[in-house]
Design a protein around this motif. Sequence first.
Motif, PDB file in Angstrom:
ATOM      1  N   LYS A   1     -11.542  38.233 105.400  1.00  0.00           N
ATOM      2  CA  LYS A   1     -12.073  39.564 105.695  1.00  0.00           C
ATOM      3  C   LYS A   1     -13.504  39.475 106.207  1.00  0.00           C
ATOM      4  N   SER A   2     -14.272  38.592 105.589  1.00  0.00           N
ATOM      5  CA  SER A   2     -15.674  38.441 106.004  1.00  0.00           C
ATOM      6  C   SER A   2     -16.126  37.018 105.711  1.00  0.00           C
ATOM      7  N   ARG A   3     -17.171  36.592 106.383  1.00  0.00           N
ATOM      8  CA  ARG A   3     -17.711  35.252 106.129  1.00  0.00           C
ATOM      9  C   ARG A   3     -18.810  35.375 105.073  1.00  0.00           C
ATOM     10  N   PRO A   4     -18.926  34.358 104.213  1.00  0.00           N
ATOM     11  CA  PRO A   4     -19.955  34.455 103.170  1.00  0.00           C
ATOM     12  C   PRO A   4     -21.361  34.536 103.758  1.00  0.00           C
ATOM     13  N   GLY A   5     -21.566  33.918 104.942  1.00  0.00           N
ATOM     14  CA  GLY A   5     -22.892  33.888 105.553  1.00  0.00           C
ATOM     15  C   GLY A   5     -23.581  32.578 105.207  1.00  0.00           C
ATOM     16  N   ALA A   6     -24.574  32.220 106.013  1.00  0.00           N
ATOM     17  CA  ALA A   6     -25.260  30.938 105.846  1.00  0.00           C
ATOM     18  C   ALA A   6     -25.872  30.840 104.453  1.00  0.00           C
ATOM     19  N   ASN A   7     -25.697  29.695 103.825  1.00  0.00           N
ATOM     20  CA  ASN A   7     -26.276  29.404 102.511  1.00  0.00           C
ATOM     21  C   ASN A   7     -25.836  30.375 101.419  1.00  0.00           C
TER      22      ASN A   7
ATOM     23  N   GLY B   1     -16.923  13.030  99.491  1.00  0.00           N
ATOM     24  CA  GLY B   1     -17.224  14.446  99.733  1.00  0.00           C
ATOM     25  C   GLY B   1     -18.569  14.810  99.149  1.00  0.00           C
ATOM     26  N   GLN B   2     -19.069  15.979  99.499  1.00  0.00           N
ATOM     27  CA  GLN B   2     -20.404  16.408  99.069  1.00  0.00           C
ATOM     28  C   GLN B   2     -20.355  17.877  98.651  1.00  0.00           C
ATOM     29  N   ILE B   3     -19.468  18.192  97.741  1.00  0.00           N
ATOM     30  CA  ILE B   3     -19.196  19.605  97.457  1.00  0.00           C
ATOM     31  C   ILE B   3     -20.427  20.399  97.029  1.00  0.00           C
ATOM     32  N   SER B   4     -21.407  19.743  96.425  1.00  0.00           N
ATOM     33  CA  SER B   4     -22.590  20.508  95.977  1.00  0.00           C
ATOM     34  C   SER B   4     -23.364  21.077  97.164  1.00  0.00           C
ATOM     35  N   GLN B   5     -23.059  20.585  98.368  1.00  0.00           N
ATOM     36  CA  GLN B   5     -23.801  21.039  99.560  1.00  0.00           C
ATOM     37  C   GLN B   5     -22.971  21.942 100.474  1.00  0.00           C
ATOM     38  N   TYR B   6     -21.731  22.247 100.090  1.00  0.00           N
ATOM     39  CA  TYR B   6     -20.855  22.968 101.026  1.00  0.00           C
ATOM     40  C   TYR B   6     -21.262  24.418 101.269  1.00  0.00           C
ATOM     41  N   ASN B   7     -22.070  24.983 100.358  1.00  0.00           N
ATOM     42  CA  ASN B   7     -22.542  26.346 100.625  1.00  0.00           C
ATOM     43  C   ASN B   7     -23.829  26.344 101.446  1.00  0.00           C
ATOM     44  N   GLN B   8     -24.347  25.162 101.729  1.00  0.00           N
ATOM     45  CA  GLN B   8     -25.585  25.068 102.524  1.00  0.00           C
ATOM     46  C   GLN B   8     -25.238  24.923 103.998  1.00  0.00           C
ATOM     47  N   ASP B   9     -26.085  25.487 104.811  1.00  0.00           N
ATOM     48  CA  ASP B   9     -25.869  25.415 106.252  1.00  0.00           C
ATOM     49  C   ASP B   9     -26.451  24.103 106.788  1.00  0.00           C
TER      50      ASP B   9
ATOM     51  N   TYR C   1     -19.787   3.524  93.588  1.00  0.00           N
ATOM     52  CA  TYR C   1     -19.945   4.949  93.289  1.00  0.00           C
ATOM     53  C   TYR C   1     -18.991   5.759  94.167  1.00  0.00           C
ATOM     54  N   PHE C   2     -18.017   6.414  93.541  1.00  0.00           N
ATOM     55  CA  PHE C   2     -17.087   7.283  94.267  1.00  0.00           C
ATOM     56  C   PHE C   2     -17.711   8.676  94.265  1.00  0.00           C
ATOM     57  N   ASP C   3     -18.290   9.055  95.412  1.00  0.00           N
ATOM     58  CA  ASP C   3     -19.106  10.264  95.471  1.00  0.00           C
ATOM     59  C   ASP C   3     -18.331  11.464  96.019  1.00  0.00           C
ATOM     60  N   ASN C   4     -18.074  12.424  95.142  1.00  0.00           N
ATOM     61  CA  ASN C   4     -17.402  13.660  95.560  1.00  0.00           C
ATOM     62  C   ASN C   4     -18.371  14.824  95.714  1.00  0.00           C
ATOM     63  N   VAL C   5     -19.607  14.669  95.220  1.00  0.00           N
ATOM     64  CA  VAL C   5     -20.457  15.866  95.118  1.00  0.00           C
ATOM     65  C   VAL C   5     -21.769  15.838  95.908  1.00  0.00           C
ATOM     66  N   GLY C   6     -22.388  14.675  96.076  1.00  0.00           N
ATOM     67  CA  GLY C   6     -23.644  14.614  96.823  1.00  0.00           C
ATOM     68  C   GLY C   6     -24.794  15.297  96.098  1.00  0.00           C
ATOM     69  N   GLY C   7     -25.856  15.609  96.863  1.00  0.00           N
ATOM     70  CA  GLY C   7     -27.003  16.333  96.311  1.00  0.00           C
ATOM     71  C   GLY C   7     -27.778  15.545  95.268  1.00  0.00           C
ATOM     72  N   GLU C   8     -28.491  16.287  94.415  1.00  0.00           N
ATOM     73  CA  GLU C   8     -29.371  15.679  93.403  1.00  0.00           C
ATOM     74  C   GLU C   8     -28.632  14.753  92.446  1.00  0.00           C
TER      75      GLU C   8
ATOM     76  N   MET D   1     -14.714  28.837 106.392  1.00  0.00           N
ATOM     77  CA  MET D   1     -15.170  30.227 106.255  1.00  0.00           C
ATOM     78  C   MET D   1     -16.377  30.500 107.153  1.00  0.00           C
ATOM     79  N   ASN D   2     -17.027  29.421 107.610  1.00  0.00           N
ATOM     80  CA  ASN D   2     -18.202  29.579 108.480  1.00  0.00           C
ATOM     81  C   ASN D   2     -17.775  29.730 109.939  1.00  0.00           C
ATOM     82  N   GLU D   3     -18.725  30.179 110.764  1.00  0.00           N
ATOM     83  CA  GLU D   3     -18.418  30.281 112.199  1.00  0.00           C
ATOM     84  C   GLU D   3     -18.263  28.907 112.836  1.00  0.00           C
ATOM     85  N   ASP D   4     -18.951  27.930 112.253  1.00  0.00           N
ATOM     86  CA  ASP D   4     -18.880  26.560 112.737  1.00  0.00           C
ATOM     87  C   ASP D   4     -18.618  25.672 111.519  1.00  0.00           C
ATOM     88  N   THR D   5     -17.543  24.875 111.544  1.00  0.00           N
ATOM     89  CA  THR D   5     -17.223  24.076 110.353  1.00  0.00           C
ATOM     90  C   THR D   5     -18.155  22.874 110.206  1.00  0.00           C
ATOM     91  N   GLY D   6     -18.803  22.480 111.307  1.00  0.00           N
ATOM     92  CA  GLY D   6     -19.702  21.332 111.243  1.00  0.00           C
ATOM     93  C   GLY D   6     -18.960  19.996 111.328  1.00  0.00           C
TER      94      GLY D   6
END
Length: 357
Positions: free
Chosen positions: A15-21, A263-271, A237-244, A63-68
């Motif tokens: 219905k709508s995109r969450p928007g950047a970040n 994967g880097q799921i902790s960063q998926y809401n970041q643009d 190190y099997f890294d699924n989350v990334g970030g800090e 969900m973003n306009e550009d999946t990256g």
Amino acid sequence: PEKTSKPKNYRVILKSRPGANETPKEENFSVVCCPYPDDELEEETVLVKSLYISVDPAMRCRMNEDTGVHYIHPWNLGQCVEGFGGVGKVEKSNSKRFQEGDIVTMGLNWMWQTYFVSEAAALEKVDRTVVGDHVSLVLSCFGLTGLTALLGIWVKGHIKPSCNQTVVVSGAAGATGSLAGQIAKIEGCKQVVGICGSDEKCHFLLKELSFDVSVNYKTESVEERLKKTCPDGIDVYFDNVGGELSDTVIKQMAENSHIILCGQISQYNQDVPYPPPISPEITKILQERKITRERFLVLNYPEMYEEALKQLVEWLRSGKLKVKETVEHGLENTPRAFISMMNGGNIGKQLVCVSVP
Ligand code: NDP
């Protein structure tokens, strides 16, 4: 004349995109009625009823306009959402390859819809001698999830039983992580440490799977726990989350060690692009300690699927590998299941049961 009522059909639309970040919400989706596809089937097409739908972190990018990333496209507003995978039952077939009642799957692009028409060529018949009545195993183990865990380890893990390696898995109680930790142990690692987000998950890793150590990153100091439990450093190190969280792990990695950049799921809401950039401090550690950190994408290894699937089947049958699922019921709850998984609501693979086989 007797009136036959057609089955009701529903689909999930964006219905709508969450928007950047921004964090995605259930309100970004909507569940709508749609026509039951009862026209004559074109040649080499099949009418499928969804049984199980897989919800996956990578869908956040859609969900973003550009999946990256190049291998998945953004969802269009107002259109039926399609996920990574699903399992369904053939209701009607106009292809010699499929008969009514066959259980089928598709690795990518499964519509979040109760009934839909698919090209026969896109579908694969599920081998019931392997999964029996537990058809969702195709999503929780014998599909992209299991392949990602196993091939990640085979291709980027450099595991050698003679080396007494210590492996750390982040997102350890999730679909991929829970399999990856078990596989690392089966493949000969000395110690498997799982990092996850709740005490219930920690308990699950230790008591139900064969993890040696579990750390709740929300309530414990990951740094302190790793220092105590991995005094000689981390080898894989099997890294699924990334970030800090991943920075904390990397700081305690040994020389010539290996990161499976899954994967880097902790960063998926970041643009940010994928993989998200790492700090100069972490870059320096990687260089100085000669730590490998190559991007791993399961879709790049189709030639290894057959062998990997055979191995997964064997381990599951022998009881060496355990598969856990968290199941939400009803197509209308698919958005909720997706959001819940993104927020850590799942243990093992998050699925939606749309209809009972
Ligand atoms: P999971 O079943 O692991 O579900 C996601 C989990 O991520 C949640 O349960 C949650 O667990 C954890 N999580 C969410 N946000 C954070 C955060 N900010 N910090 C730490 N953990 C977080 O999903 P999958 O097994 O499907 O996917 C796992 C990873 O593998 C993802 O990064 C995905 O993109 C990647 N992947 C990569 C593939 C490839 O080819 N490289 C293919 C398929 C998946 P918790 O309670 O522990 O926080």
